[in-house]
Design an enzyme around this catalytic site. Structure first.
Site, PDB file in Angstrom:
ATOM      1  N   GLY A 177       0.369  -5.037   1.022  1.00 19.81           N
ATOM      2  CA  GLY A 177      -0.744  -5.156   0.051  1.00 19.81           C
ATOM      3  C   GLY A 177      -0.491  -5.795  -1.470  1.00 19.81           C
ATOM      4  N   ALA A 194       0.771  -1.233  -0.093  1.00 19.89           N
ATOM      5  CA  ALA A 194       0.048  -0.087  -0.018  1.00 19.89           C
ATOM      6  C   ALA A 194       0.964   1.217  -0.061  1.00 19.89           C
ATOM      7  CB  ALA A 194      -0.861  -0.217   1.321  1.00 19.89           C
ATOM      8  N   GLU A 226       4.763  -5.170   7.063  1.00 24.33           N
ATOM      9  CA  GLU A 226       3.859  -4.236   7.857  1.00 24.33           C
ATOM     10  C   GLU A 226       4.488  -3.973   9.297  1.00 24.33           C
ATOM     11  OE1 GLU A 226       2.662  -6.214   5.629  1.00 24.33           O
ATOM     12  OE2 GLU A 226       0.872  -5.498   4.792  1.00 24.33           O
ATOM     13  N   GLU A 253      -0.819  -9.278  -0.737  1.00 23.04           N
ATOM     14  CA  GLU A 253      -2.226  -9.551  -0.602  1.00 23.04           C
ATOM     15  C   GLU A 253      -2.924  -9.539  -1.802  1.00 23.04           C
ATOM     16  OE1 GLU A 253      -2.530  -6.643   2.387  1.00 23.04           O
ATOM     17  OE2 GLU A 253      -3.256  -8.083   3.900  1.00 23.04           O
TER      18      GLU A 253
END
Ligand code: DAK
Length: 258
Positions: A109, A66, A132, A112
């Site tokens: 992300g 992200a 993260e 993911e």
């Protein structure tokens, strides 16, 4: 080719190509980009000209997570109450096959997003990871759940707590990816596979996908009931009649996706 700010989309020979296109920041996923990915996936899912969806990244990486610049300003209220990432969950509702071709980095992300793909073809240089924890947060788009379902809780915890990156070989060993290829040919090999899949009877492809995901969440008995219903339902299709007739007539079937 459709116009988007952060992705490129092209449909060729029944295959939709979705390319993440923020190469200067290693395809870091901002909210607008996630919105574009989700909406394009849904549009491709509805498009009769598309049988298979491919997802890959332009530049040096698949996606390095992200967009940290954007996320740094987030508050718990924005995230929870406004539910700004809600779009993301809809990716799991896409019925058509999604094949990811990953290279460079697939982090946070980005990992993911790769884990939402049904199949993953990886370049030998790829690095997966959930960094993260180094930012004092944790995965929020299915990382803890999907990784654990693939590799079991003991190994998942080790990776999630370390924040370290795993190699393509490790990802292969943990059954995260299907195949590795030299970087130069990974997209071509993925397209080759997608072409074959695009010629398969599309309702069988779709019902098999649905049934396999039920196996992840349901008990064996419930999963088998679901499978049986899908099996029966396929006998309502023209392709089933054609497939069996072609076998008996010793010719190639001509599937129409109906
Ligand atoms: N965000 C923003 N910019 C990024 C970025 C990121 N994630 N990753 C890389 N960049 C930018 C760098 O800042 C740099 O920009 P300039 O300095 O050139 O302006 C440029 O991309 C090139 O990166 P580097 O110079 O750092 O390149 P290196 O080859 O040296 O290093 C790297 C590559 C991947 C090791 C490094 O860039 C890196 O560590 N990047 C950050 C990786 C990371 O921590 N990712 C996880 C972020 S947290 C959710 C959905 C999703 C998420 C959470 C919730 N919901 C649905 C609720 C996801 C969270 C995350 O992904």
């Amino acid at each position: 080719m459709f116009d988007h700010q952060f992705i490129e989309v092209e449909v060729k020979e029944k295959i939709a190509h979705i390319r993440l296109n923020r190469p200067k920041v290693l395809n870091a996923l901002n909210r607008k980009m996630i919105h574009e990915i989700v909406h394009t996936m849904e549009a491709m899912d509805r498009d009769d000209n598309v049988k298979v969806i491919l997802l890959y990244g332009n530049g040096k990486a698949f996606a390095a997570g992200a967009d940290i610049g954007e996320m740094a300003e987030d508050t718990a209220v924005n995230l929870e109450v406004l539910n700004q990432f809600a779009d993301w969950d809809r990716l799991a509702q896409v019925k058509k096959p999604i094949i990811g071709a990953v290279h460079g980095f697939a982090l946070g992300g980005g990992f993911e997003l790769a884990l939402v793909c049904d199949l993953l073809f990886a370049a030998e240089d790829v690095k997966f990871g959930f960094p993260e924890i180094n930012l004092a947060v944790m995965p929020g788009a299915g990382g803890t759940q999907r990784l654990t379902k693939l590799m079991g809780k003991t190994k998942a915890l080790e990776w999630l707590w370390s924040g370290e990156m795993m190699s393509a070989q490790e990802a292969l060993q943990y059954r995260i990816i299907n195949h590795t290829f030299p970087k130069e040919i990974v997209i071509d090999e993925t397209i080759k596979y997608a072409r074959k899949l695009a010629e398969m009877p599309s309702l069988s492809v779709r019902f098999i996908k649905e049934a396999v995901y039920k196996a992840v969440d349901y008990s064996l008995y419930e999963g088998m009931q679901y499978e049986r219903k899908n099996f029966s339902l396929l006998f309502a299709t023209e392709d089933q009649k054609e497939g069996m007739k072609a076998f008996l007539e010793k010719r190639r079937p001509n599937f129409k996706g109906q």
